[in-house]
Design an enzyme around this catalytic site. Structure first.
Site, short mmCIF file in Angstrom:
data_model
loop_
_atom_site.label_atom_id
_atom_site.label_comp_id
_atom_site.label_asym_id
_atom_site.label_seq_id
_atom_site.Cartn_x
_atom_site.Cartn_y
_atom_site.Cartn_z
N HIS A 64 4.27 79.87 -36.26
CA HIS A 64 4.78 78.84 -37.32
C HIS A 64 5.39 78.88 -36.51
O HIS A 64 5.90 78.15 -35.44
CB HIS A 64 5.92 80.73 -37.58
CG HIS A 64 7.04 80.99 -36.71
ND1 HIS A 64 6.26 82.39 -35.88
CD2 HIS A 64 7.97 80.21 -36.03
CE1 HIS A 64 7.14 82.66 -34.74
NE2 HIS A 64 7.86 81.63 -35.37
N ALA A 65 6.45 77.47 -38.13
CA ALA A 65 7.17 76.31 -37.42
C ALA A 65 8.21 76.73 -38.24
O ALA A 65 8.65 77.72 -39.04
CB ALA A 65 6.80 74.79 -38.10
#
Length: 147
Positions: A64-65
């Site tokens: 994820h970011a």
């Protein structure tokens, strides 16, 4: 929230590197306009900079970011790898399931994580997801978490 819908799941995917696995999972989100292209690159950068911190359980990676890196809405994609791949995690490698997580704010992020924890908290379900041959098999478990 878009949680492992039919266009967000790819089964029996062949990759050679962790970065390629992350990109494949991100591409599913991008194809449905849930993220911007920058989000995929941010996930890869995060892996390169911080290592495999998101390999949260045996055989499971959750790249994820940050929302500001290009998430448009809460969404999760799944790439089931044809062959396990090493991300570099001491205890949870090799990875067979890559679930890319996109969320445009903290509340969405927490909601998605709750659903994932219900789904992935059962080792029998994880094994069945690893060996699923069709989306319908995956969908059976998704319904169990109210998605």
């Amino acid at each position: 929230m878009k949680f492992l819908g039919p266009n967000l799941v790819a089964l029996n995917v062949r990759v050679d590197t962790p970065e390629e696995a992350i990109r494949k999972a991100g591409q599913l989100l991008l194809n449905q306009n849930h993220i911007y292209p920058s989000y995929i690159e941010a996930m890869v950068r995060s892996y390169r900079k911080n290592g495999p911190y998101f390999v949260l359980a045996p055989q499971i990676a959750l790249p994820h970011a940050r929302p500001e890196d290009g998430a448009r809405e809460a969404s999760v994609s799944l790439v089931q790898l044809a062959e396990p791949i090493e991300f570099g995690h001491k205890t949870n490698d090799p990875v067979r399931l890559v679930l890319a997580l996109g969320a445009s704010n903290s509340d969405e992020h927490l909601e998605v994580l709750k659903k994932l924890m219900v789904l992935l908290g059962d080792k029998a379900i994880i094994e069945k997801m690893i060996h699923a041959k069709t989306y319908e098999e995956i969908e059976h478990f998704i319904r169990g978490v109210g998605a």
